[in-house]
Design a protein around this motif. Structure first.
Motif, PDB file in Angstrom:
ATOM      1  N   PRO A 196       0.822  -1.215   0.000  1.00 52.50           N
ATOM      2  CA  PRO A 196       0.000   0.000   0.000  1.00 52.50           C
ATOM      3  C   PRO A 196       0.852   1.260   0.000  1.00 52.50           C
ATOM      4  O   PRO A 196       2.007   1.239   0.444  1.00 52.50           O
ATOM      5  CB  PRO A 196      -0.817  -0.119   1.288  1.00 52.50           C
ATOM      6  N   PRO A 197       0.307   2.382  -0.487  1.00 50.90           N
ATOM      7  CA  PRO A 197       1.080   3.629  -0.555  1.00 50.90           C
ATOM      8  C   PRO A 197       1.590   4.116   0.798  1.00 50.90           C
ATOM      9  O   PRO A 197       2.716   4.591   0.909  1.00 50.90           O
ATOM     10  CB  PRO A 197       0.092   4.633  -1.159  1.00 50.90           C
ATOM     11  N   ASP A 198       0.769   3.988   1.853  1.00 48.12           N
ATOM     12  CA  ASP A 198       1.155   4.477   3.178  1.00 48.12           C
ATOM     13  C   ASP A 198       0.506   3.586   4.229  1.00 48.12           C
ATOM     14  O   ASP A 198      -0.615   3.833   4.667  1.00 48.12           O
ATOM     15  CB  ASP A 198       0.710   5.938   3.360  1.00 48.12           C
ATOM     16  N   ILE A 199       1.196   2.542   4.637  1.00 48.69           N
ATOM     17  CA  ILE A 199       0.620   1.578   5.569  1.00 48.69           C
ATOM     18  C   ILE A 199       0.368   2.210   6.924  1.00 48.69           C
ATOM     19  O   ILE A 199      -0.591   1.846   7.627  1.00 48.69           O
ATOM     20  CB  ILE A 199       1.528   0.327   5.700  1.00 48.69           C
ATOM     21  N   GLN A 200       1.173   3.169   7.344  1.00 48.24           N
ATOM     22  CA  GLN A 200       0.971   3.788   8.653  1.00 48.24           C
ATOM     23  C   GLN A 200      -0.343   4.559   8.697  1.00 48.24           C
ATOM     24  O   GLN A 200      -1.125   4.437   9.648  1.00 48.24           O
ATOM     25  CB  GLN A 200       2.157   4.683   8.994  1.00 48.24           C
ATOM     26  N   ALA A 201      -0.615   5.335   7.655  1.00 50.17           N
ATOM     27  CA  ALA A 201      -1.884   6.062   7.587  1.00 50.17           C
ATOM     28  C   ALA A 201      -3.046   5.090   7.456  1.00 50.17           C
ATOM     29  O   ALA A 201      -4.110   5.289   8.060  1.00 50.17           O
ATOM     30  CB  ALA A 201      -1.871   7.039   6.420  1.00 50.17           C
ATOM     31  N   LEU A 202      -2.857   4.017   6.689  1.00 50.66           N
ATOM     32  CA  LEU A 202      -3.922   3.035   6.502  1.00 50.66           C
ATOM     33  C   LEU A 202      -4.266   2.349   7.810  1.00 50.66           C
ATOM     34  O   LEU A 202      -5.441   2.128   8.118  1.00 50.66           O
ATOM     35  CB  LEU A 202      -3.499   2.009   5.452  1.00 50.66           C
ATOM     36  N   ARG A 203      -3.249   2.005   8.601  1.00 49.32           N
ATOM     37  CA  ARG A 203      -3.512   1.361   9.897  1.00 49.32           C
ATOM     38  C   ARG A 203      -4.344   2.260  10.807  1.00 49.32           C
ATOM     39  O   ARG A 203      -5.207   1.779  11.544  1.00 49.32           O
ATOM     40  CB  ARG A 203      -2.198   0.983  10.580  1.00 49.32           C
ATOM     41  N   ARG A 204      -4.046   3.560  10.762  1.00 48.39           N
ATOM     42  CA  ARG A 204      -4.812   4.487  11.605  1.00 48.39           C
ATOM     43  C   ARG A 204      -6.249   4.615  11.121  1.00 48.39           C
ATOM     44  O   ARG A 204      -7.177   4.719  11.926  1.00 48.39           O
ATOM     45  CB  ARG A 204      -4.135   5.865  11.617  1.00 48.39           C
ATOM     46  N   ALA A 205      -6.434   4.606   9.802  1.00 57.95           N
ATOM     47  CA  ALA A 205      -7.773   4.829   9.237  1.00 57.95           C
ATOM     48  C   ALA A 205      -8.619   3.567   9.190  1.00 57.95           C
ATOM     49  O   ALA A 205      -9.845   3.625   9.339  1.00 57.95           O
ATOM     50  CB  ALA A 205      -7.648   5.419   7.828  1.00 57.95           C
ATOM     51  N   ASP A 206      -7.974   2.417   8.964  1.00 58.25           N
ATOM     52  CA  ASP A 206      -8.718   1.169   8.763  1.00 58.25           C
ATOM     53  C   ASP A 206      -7.834   0.007   9.206  1.00 58.25           C
ATOM     54  O   ASP A 206      -7.066  -0.542   8.413  1.00 58.25           O
ATOM     55  CB  ASP A 206      -9.112   1.036   7.292  1.00 58.25           C
ATOM     56  N   LYS A 207      -7.948  -0.376  10.463  1.00 58.74           N
ATOM     57  CA  LYS A 207      -7.106  -1.443  10.996  1.00 58.74           C
ATOM     58  C   LYS A 207      -7.325  -2.762  10.253  1.00 58.74           C
ATOM     59  O   LYS A 207      -6.388  -3.540  10.066  1.00 58.74           O
ATOM     60  CB  LYS A 207      -7.364  -1.624  12.486  1.00 58.74           C
ATOM     61  N   GLY A 208      -8.564  -2.995   9.828  1.00 61.05           N
ATOM     62  CA  GLY A 208      -8.848  -4.225   9.100  1.00 61.05           C
ATOM     63  C   GLY A 208      -8.100  -4.305   7.788  1.00 61.05           C
ATOM     64  O   GLY A 208      -7.558  -5.355   7.428  1.00 61.05           O
ATOM     65  N   ALA A 209      -8.045  -3.180   7.068  1.00 59.57           N
ATOM     66  CA  ALA A 209      -7.304  -3.152   5.809  1.00 59.57           C
ATOM     67  C   ALA A 209      -5.811  -3.333   6.055  1.00 59.57           C
ATOM     68  O   ALA A 209      -5.118  -4.037   5.301  1.00 59.57           O
ATOM     69  CB  ALA A 209      -7.572  -1.846   5.070  1.00 59.57           C
ATOM     70  N   GLY A 210      -5.304  -2.707   7.117  1.00 57.04           N
ATOM     71  CA  GLY A 210      -3.891  -2.875   7.444  1.00 57.04           C
ATOM     72  C   GLY A 210      -3.545  -4.318   7.732  1.00 57.04           C
ATOM     73  O   GLY A 210      -2.526  -4.839   7.267  1.00 57.04           O
ATOM     74  N   LYS A 211      -4.405  -4.998   8.487  1.00 56.16           N
ATOM     75  CA  LYS A 211      -4.161  -6.405   8.804  1.00 56.16           C
ATOM     76  C   LYS A 211      -4.278  -7.274   7.553  1.00 56.16           C
ATOM     77  O   LYS A 211      -3.510  -8.235   7.376  1.00 56.16           O
ATOM     78  CB  LYS A 211      -5.144  -6.876   9.873  1.00 56.16           C
ATOM     79  N   ALA A 212      -5.221  -6.940   6.677  1.00 52.70           N
ATOM     80  CA  ALA A 212      -5.364  -7.703   5.437  1.00 52.70           C
ATOM     81  C   ALA A 212      -4.100  -7.620   4.594  1.00 52.70           C
ATOM     82  O   ALA A 212      -3.648  -8.619   4.013  1.00 52.70           O
ATOM     83  CB  ALA A 212      -6.567  -7.197   4.643  1.00 52.70           C
TER      84      ALA A 212
END
Length: 245
Positions: A196-212
Motif C-alpha cells: 500500500p502507498p502508506d501503511i501507517q496512515a492506513l492502519r490508523r484509518a482502517d485497521k482491518g485493511a492494514g491487517k489484510a
C-alpha cells in the motif's frame, strides 16, 4: 555521552517509544562504539539530524540495527553511504538490516536507491511492539542484504538512476484494488507484489485493511521467497519484483 543522548532523543522523536522498550539505549551505544561497532551521527551545523547504530555480524558483515533521520533531505542516503565506506575500510563485504515489507518508501529506498536485496522473510520478528509507528500491527520484517562492491550498488552510490518500470511480461500476484489487497496468479516466471502507498496512515484509518495487507504480503511474498524465488528489485515505486531463478 551528550551526543549519544542526542541520538537516543532523535530516535524517540521518530518512533515515539512511550512505555515500550527502545531498540537501543545510550549505554549500549557507548559499549558498541567502544568495542568497535558502528555508531554514527549526521549533523547539520551543530544540530543532530540523523543517527545509525550497527554491530558486526556473521559472514563478514555489519548488521545495521537502527537508523533514523529527519525526513526528506537525503540524510538517510548519506548515512548509508557513510556506513558503506566504514564497512569497506574494515574489509567487510555486506551490510544487513531488517525493515517492514509494507512500508513502501523504505522498500523503494532500500532496493531502488541503495541496491540492497531482501533475502529472508521473517514473520512476527520482534513480537509485540508498542511504539507509535508499529503499535497494533504484527512485526513482520524482511532481512535486506547489501552487497557493497556489486556493480549496481557502486553505480547507485554514484547517484546513477536506479528506478525501473515493471519488467515486460511480469504478472501481478498481489494488487492494490481500492486500498485492499487482491490476489493474482503466482506461477509466472516474474511476478509483482504490491504494497500500500502508506501503511501507517492506513492502519490508523482502517485497521482491518492494514491487517489484510500484512497477511496478504506475508502469504504471497513470504511464500514465494520460501519457495526459493528471489526478490530482484522494486518497480514503479509500488511493486516487489520476484523472479524464479
Amino acid at each position: 555521552m551528550p551526543e549519544l543522548e542526542g541520538v537516543y532523543t532523535l530516535f524517540d522523536d521518530i518512533w515515539d517509544f512511550g512505555s515500550s522498550d527502545p531498540p537501543i539505549t545510550m549505554e549500549l551505544m557507548r559499549a558498541l562504539s567502544h568495542a568497535g561497532g558502528y555508531v554514527a551521527g549526521a549533523f547539520d551545523g551543530g544540530r543532530l539530524v540523523g543517527g545509525s547504530v550497527g554491530f558486526l555480524a556473521a559472514g563478514n558483515a555489519l548488521h545495521s540495527h537502527v537508523t533514523g533521520s529527519v525526513a526528506g533531505r537525503g540524510i538517510g542516503f548519506e548515512l548509508k553511504q557513510h556506513q558503506r565506506r566504514w564497512a569497506l575500510e574494515r574489509g567487510l563485504t555486506r551490510i544487513t538490516w531488517t525493515y517492514d515489507p509494507l512500508v513502501r518508501r523504505n522498500a523503494h529506498f532500500n532496493l531502488a536507491k541503495l541496491g540492497a536485496r531482501p533475502v529472508e522473510y521473517l514473520p512476527y520478528f520482534y513480537g509485540v511492539m508498542e511504539d507509535a509507528i508499529n503499535q497494533g500491527d504484527e512485526s513482520d520484517r524482511l532481512l535486506a542484504s547489501w552487497p557493497l562492491t556489486a556493480p549496481h550498488v557502486e553505480a547507485l552510490a554514484r547517484r546513477e538512476p536506479g528506478d525501473a518500470p515493471a519488467p515486460e511480461g511480469a504478472v501481478v500476484a498481489l494488487a492494490d484494488e481500492g486500498g485492499r489487497p487482491a490476489l493474482g496468479p503466482v506461477d509466472a516466471p516474474v511476478v509483482l507484489v504490491a504494497v500500500p502507498p502508506d501503511i501507517q496512515a492506513l492502519r490508523r484509518a482502517d485497521k482491518g485493511a492494514g491487517k489484510a495487507w500484512r497477511h496478504a504480503v506475508r502469504d504471497v511474498l513470504g511464500g514465494l521467497m520460501a519457495e526459493g524465488r528471489k526478490v530482484t528489485g522494486f518497480a514503479a515505486k509500488s511493486y516487489y519484483v520476484v523472479e524464479s531463478m
